[in-house]
Design a protein around this motif. Structure first.
Motif, mmCIF file in Angstrom:
data_model
loop_
_atom_site.group_PDB
_atom_site.id
_atom_site.type_symbol
_atom_site.label_atom_id
_atom_site.label_comp_id
_atom_site.label_asym_id
_atom_site.label_seq_id
_atom_site.Cartn_x
_atom_site.Cartn_y
_atom_site.Cartn_z
ATOM 1 N N THR A 1 0.832 -1.197 0.000
ATOM 2 C CA THR A 1 0.000 0.000 0.000
ATOM 3 C C THR A 1 0.869 1.251 0.000
ATOM 4 O O THR A 1 0.618 2.202 -0.734
ATOM 5 C CB THR A 1 -0.922 -0.013 1.225
ATOM 6 N N LEU B 1 0.995 3.915 -3.142
ATOM 7 C CA LEU B 1 0.701 5.338 -2.936
ATOM 8 C C LEU B 1 1.872 6.215 -3.363
ATOM 9 O O LEU B 1 1.693 7.364 -3.746
ATOM 10 C CB LEU B 1 0.337 5.596 -1.476
ATOM 11 N N ARG C 1 -7.201 0.626 -3.003
ATOM 12 C CA ARG C 1 -7.273 2.014 -3.483
ATOM 13 C C ARG C 1 -8.625 2.288 -4.139
ATOM 14 O O ARG C 1 -9.159 3.389 -4.050
ATOM 15 C CB ARG C 1 -6.138 2.219 -4.480
ATOM 16 N N MET D 1 -7.473 1.374 3.794
ATOM 17 C CA MET D 1 -6.724 0.770 2.689
ATOM 18 C C MET D 1 -5.781 -0.310 3.186
ATOM 19 O O MET D 1 -5.696 -1.402 2.620
ATOM 20 C CB MET D 1 -5.893 1.839 1.966
#
Lengths: 294, 440, 306
Positions: free
Chosen positions: B37, B41, B226, B235
């Motif tokens: 994650t 990002l 997401r 998330m």
């Protein structure tokens, strides 16, 4: 000695073709497409093999090219329609297709021995020995004609569609506002990217493709102020890298493709260092911010 | 063994390999969902793939220096190369301001090429057996054993603890690095810590589960999460859960029948989760988005008909019954389409009478009044204040009437000093609940 | 045309050919330059050719065909070769295809392709065969016989030397072949089972009466699943096999997971050791040569299963 000459010519062609398409992909932030296609073609190879029942190189090439195209198109679709960020859409597509390929191979364990390294990826150093013949006349290496065709197609595409591609690589929103069909030109780019990638895998191997899409384009981007400058700069940088790489490979008696990649890396480092030096020496004079979002 | 028997046998978990692979993949799924994650990002979704290629020079170097294929030595070599690769990506993106995907492709190809250079050099040396050196690092998911569980457990636990303890700091750095720097947060130190954890997780995952599975485990759960949420905490939870679920699914499928590879089936499971989220995610899913668009389009169609009827009533009286042809005279529409819209309006109680001869009901009149009020106020505003011609003001108001709310209308009314007519000279209605609707 | 003129022409031609032959014999004093792909093949070419060949293997003895990458110098080596010998049957991957096409320009010889298809083990429907022919020593000898003819065709003047040396090399192959046959036959019948990660030993098994079981199919791009592990574990447990083996070109953890599973289920089995599959040991050691490598494999199997 003519072998080395052929290798030089073929590497220059492969470098130019991948630098051209790579420049467009770099600006669109999807240059990892080359690497992604190198993985997802496994699915195409297995499918072509299972459907045709042969390991005929033409079949393999066709299967790889189709799946390469499919994955490029799907990636673009995910990005535009699903609003998934570029790198994630590339990754999801290629891991999925690769996994399907492995599952197919495992499921037909007794009948299939397919490995992209063995059936698709070529080796630059061996290209001069794999020649085409018309009747009994040797008309030069197969890889040469293949890459010449791809390079010509790319130049044709740039000549015909420079304006829409220019707008598209600048920004999709900008292109749409000019009345340019974003979907159409993205598809054209995807077709050309996958064709260039697969033709180059077949001729010179995967690593050179991934590298030549990314390195010369970024080297050119250090100084280029327009798309035209970037395209020309990228082709020049790829040519320099090929020359340097051949020398490096001869000196180390090492893999030519790998040496070209390393030379291209050194070239980028050189360009970045030069830029930093210039910026420092003219810091008081003016600052040249480049458009770049983190 | 039939499929059912195999299913029961799987869930008894008394087959040691099944237990290890299921647990191990669940742990790996959790830790890579978490770390992935962060990577997604940062627009580094393909980091798993890059580190897998970048490991090659580490492997060849370790082999060259220590002349051994001892897994631990090779693993350390790969981890060192991974850290170097991470450092170079960071340098290229932060210092040289290259794009993330360019930096990833550059580091991937450069490191891999260095590895090949060393391989071509090694193959001329009379060194120990080099067989399988290029694939030596790459395990398969089904080959997990109890010894690996400790390693995986430690990594997963470490990652979860670290994220839990430093959650606010990490979120700040991730979403607003400049702000974090301004606050005096030691950003570099946190980033290095995160990078070290990430490289560890990836390299350990690689040698247990292989390249493609690792790439997929890092990015697909995170990309799915997401789609489902915009906030970091949900998330992370979603990505970890999906990783665990896919691990169990992959192990399960590969136990049911022979020649079902564990890792690739995990990737397929992850991809199916992704496709489901892509289609169904409440906010970003394709289907909900299409449905929202359809309901918006329907509302606009209905409101246009309501306004047309209002104008017709205005010309005569609110009791007059109108035919479909009368409506189509004012608003060119296909007969079938108009019929569908009118049926919907009837169902919603906006119309009285029959679908052939109709008038606005009390509720319909109220809604049409509100719409007309918004339309005419906006027209007046555009003409008075912006100097638009009545025609242009009319077209602008056609779009605006569907989104104007009462508060805005009231503000405009006050701003214009309570005008009574629009630029075309037609009356601007009062707020329907403030004044009595035109009596019947 | 008279009879006289014909005989005169013939005598001139005869004289010329003898002169040419003499000149050639002098010019070709240098040993035949042979380039081979794998070190196993280089071993055989040296065995047959001795001093009269100059052998260069592109892949060193410890190098696996999957790992091998062509280097700059290899182009010159291929270019300078008077004969290129390779295994064929897709062992060399794309390089094999290129070598096949090179046959138009210079002498190449594919050991595997020269063997009758009936003697090979088919691995798929498209006519592909298992390339690991060097693990059946009789088959390897047959491949050597075809190679001998090829060498003689290229250097007729060295024919007798080649034949003598080949006879000795083949005798060694025969002797080792007989020993393997005998030794494997001496194993208890239920132990004649070779369990590895993915099978490079199909020819070995067929020739010497060992059943071969692999975790995954022939393709190196494939993966195995938990059901495959279970299947192999059941075979090992039901047959009471004493040991399983690691292959040099496959990560050891594949087989180690099988061992760990067996041990945890209370049916411990030993790790028999590492067998060379696609490559040999380092140059300069006994395992770095063909006979030493085969003996190492045989010894490892015997030690583990006896």
């Amino acid at each position: 000695m003519s072998e080395i000459l052929w290798i030089l010519v073929i590497a220059l062609l492969a470098g130019a073709a991948n630098a051209l398409i790579g420049s467009l992909l770099v600006l669109q932030r999807r240059v990892m497409l080359g690497d992604a296609i190198s993985h997802s073609v496994l699915f195409g190879l297995v499918l072509a093999y299972l459907l045709s029942g042969s390991r005929d190189p033409l079949m393999m090439f066709g299967g790889a090219a189709l799946i390469g195209l499919f994955s490029a198109w799907l990636t673009d679709l995910l990005h535009r329609l699903g609003r998934v960020q570029h790198d994630a859409s590339i990754g999801v597509v290629f891991t999925f297709l690769f996994a399907l390929g492995v599952i197919l191979i495992a499921g037909h364990a007794d009948q299939v021995d397919i490995d992209p390294d063995c059936v698709l990826h070529g080796e630059l150093a061996l290209t001069p020995f794999d020649t085409l013949h018309i009747g009994d006349t040797d008309i030069g290496p197969r890889a040469f004609w293949q890459l010449l065709g791809v390079t010509a197609l790319l130049l044709l595409m740039l000549a015909v569609a420079y304006r829409p591609l220019h707008a598209l690589t600048f920004s999709a929103v900008h292109a749409a506002s000019l009345g340019i069909s974003v979907a159409l030109w993205n598809t054209v780019l995807a077709v050309m990217a996958s064709l260039t990638a697969v033709a180059s895998f077949d001729a010179v191997g995967a690593i050179l493709v991934v590298a030549m899409m990314a390195l010369p384009a970024n080297t050119a981007l250090v100084f280029a102020r327009s798309l035209q400058q970037m395209l020309i700069g990228a082709v020049l940088a790829s040519a320099l890298a090929v020359l340097g790489g051949l020398a490096l490979a001869a000196w180390l008696d090492a893999s030519i493709a790998a040496a070209i990649v390393v030379a291209a890396g050194l070239l980028l480092a050189l360009a970045l260092a030069l830029k930093a030096f210039l910026r420092r020496s003219s810091a008081a004079h003016r600052e040249t911010p480049r458009s770049q979002s983190a | 063994m039939s499929a059912w028997d195999a299913l029961f046998a799987f869930w008894r978990l008394d087959d040691p390999n099944v237990l290890w692979v299921t647990l191990g993949m669940a742990l790996l799924g959790a830790s890579s969902g978490l770390i992935g994650t962060f990577a997604v990002l940062e627009k580094r979704a393909l980091l798993g793939d890059v580190l897998a290629h970048a490991a090659l020079p580490g492997v060849t170097m370790a082999f060259f220096l220590f002349h051994t294929r001892e897994p631990l030595v090779i693993l350390l070599g790969a981890a060192a190369a991974g850290l170097l690769a991470w450092g170079l990506i960071d340098l290229l993106t932060r210092r040289a301001r290259l794009r993330q995907d360019s930096a990833l492709a550059i580091v991937l190809s450069l490191f891999f090429a260095l590895g090949i250079l060393q391989l071509t050099w090694l193959q001329r040396q009379p060194l120990a057996n080099q067989a399988g050196l290029d694939k030596f690092l790459f395990g398969q998911a089904a080959s997990l054993t109890d010894a690996d569980l400790y390693l995986l457990g430690t990594v997963a636990l470490g990652l979860i603890l670290l994220t839990a303890l430093l959650f606010d700091r990490l979120r700040l750095i991730l979403f607003d690095r400049q702000h974090a720097l301004a606050l005096g947060v030691p950003v570099r130190r946190y980033e290095l810590l995160l990078a070290a954890m990430l490289v560890c997780a990836v390299v350990i995952g690689l040698q247990l589960a292989g390249v493609v599975l690792m790439a997929a485990l890092l990015l697909t759960p995170a990309a799915t999460a997401r789609l489902l949420s915009d906030r970091l905490r949900p998330m992370l939870f979603i990505a970890m859960t999906l990783g665990v679920l896919a691990g169990v699914t992959g192990a399960n499928v590969s136990y049911l029948a022979p020649r079902m590879p564990t890792g690739p089936w995990m990737v397929v499971a992850l991809s199916l989760f992704f496709i489901a989220a892509l289609l169904l995610a409440p906010q970003r899913g394709l289907l909900p988005r299409a449905l929202r668009q359809r309901s918006l389009r329907r509302r606009v169609e209905e409101e246009n008909i309501l306004r047309t009827l209002f104008k017709l009533h205005e010309e005569t009286s609110v009791d007059t019954l109108w035919s479909q042809d009368d409506i189509r005279h004012h608003r060119p529409l296909g007969a079938a389409r108009l019929n569908r819209i009118l049926q919907r309006l009837h169902r919603e109680g906006m119309l009285d009478g029959t679908p052939e001869r109709m008038r606005l009901s009390a509720a319909g009149l109220k809604r049409a009044t509100t719409l007309t009020r918004g339309h005419r106020l906006w027209e007046t505003y555009l003409e008075n204040r912006l100097g638009l011609s009545p025609e242009r003001a009319h077209f602008a108001a056609e779009a605006a009437e569907h989104v104007l709310d009462e508060a805005t209308c009231a503000t405009i009314e006050r701003e214009l000093g309570r005008p009574s007519t629009d630029p075309h000279g037609r009356p601007i209605p009062e707020r329907p609940d403030a004044a009595e609707a035109p009596s019947r | 045309m008279t009879k006289n003129r014909v005989s005169r022409l013939l005598s001139v031609l005869l004289a010329l050919t003898s002169l040419w032959g003499f000149a050639c014999a002098h010019a070709e004093q240098a040993p035949l330059r042979v380039v081979t792909t794998t070190a196993m093949i280089a071993d055989m070419v040296t065995g047959i050719g001795g001093e009269r060949v100059e052998v260069r293997a592109l892949m060193g003895s410890g190098v696996d065909p999957h790992v091998y990458r062509v280097s700059f110098g290899d182009i010159q080596r291929l270019n300078g070769a008077e004969l290129i010998v390779y295994n064929g049957l897709h062992l060399e991957g794309r390089m094999g295809q290129v070598l096949e096409r090179m046959a138009r320009k210079r002498p190449v010889h594919a050991l595997g392709e020269a063997l009758p298809a009936a003697r090979l083990i088919a691995v798929d429907d498209a006519g592909a065969h298992d390339p690991h022919i060097w693990f059946d020593l009789r088959l390897w000898r047959e491949a050597g016989e075809a190679l001998l003819e090829r060498l003689i065709a290229l250097r007729p003047e060295d024919a007798s030397l080649f034949r003598t040396r080949a006879a000795a090399y083949f005798a060694r192959l025969d002797a080792l072949d007989a020993r393997i046959r005998q030794d494997i036959a001496s194993l208890p019948e239920n132990q004649r089972l070779l369990v590895t990660a993915h099978d490079a030993f199909a020819y070995f098994g067929r020739a010497y009466g060992m059943e071969v079981v692999g975790l995954q199919g022939i393709s190196t791009a494939s993966e195995f699943g938990l059901a495959d592990l279970r299947r192999v574990r059941q075979i090992v447990a039901s047959r009471g096999v004493k040991a399983v083996f690691i292959e040099s070109s496959v990560p050891p953890r594949f087989i180690e997971s099988l061992l760990a599973g067996l041990e945890s289920a209370g049916q411990p089995v030993r790790l028999g050791g590492e067998l060379f599959s696609d490559s040999m040991g380092p140059a300069g050691t006994p395992e770095g040569q063909y006979f030493g490598m085969v003996e190492h494999n045989l010894h490892t199997i015997l030690e583990a299963l006896q």
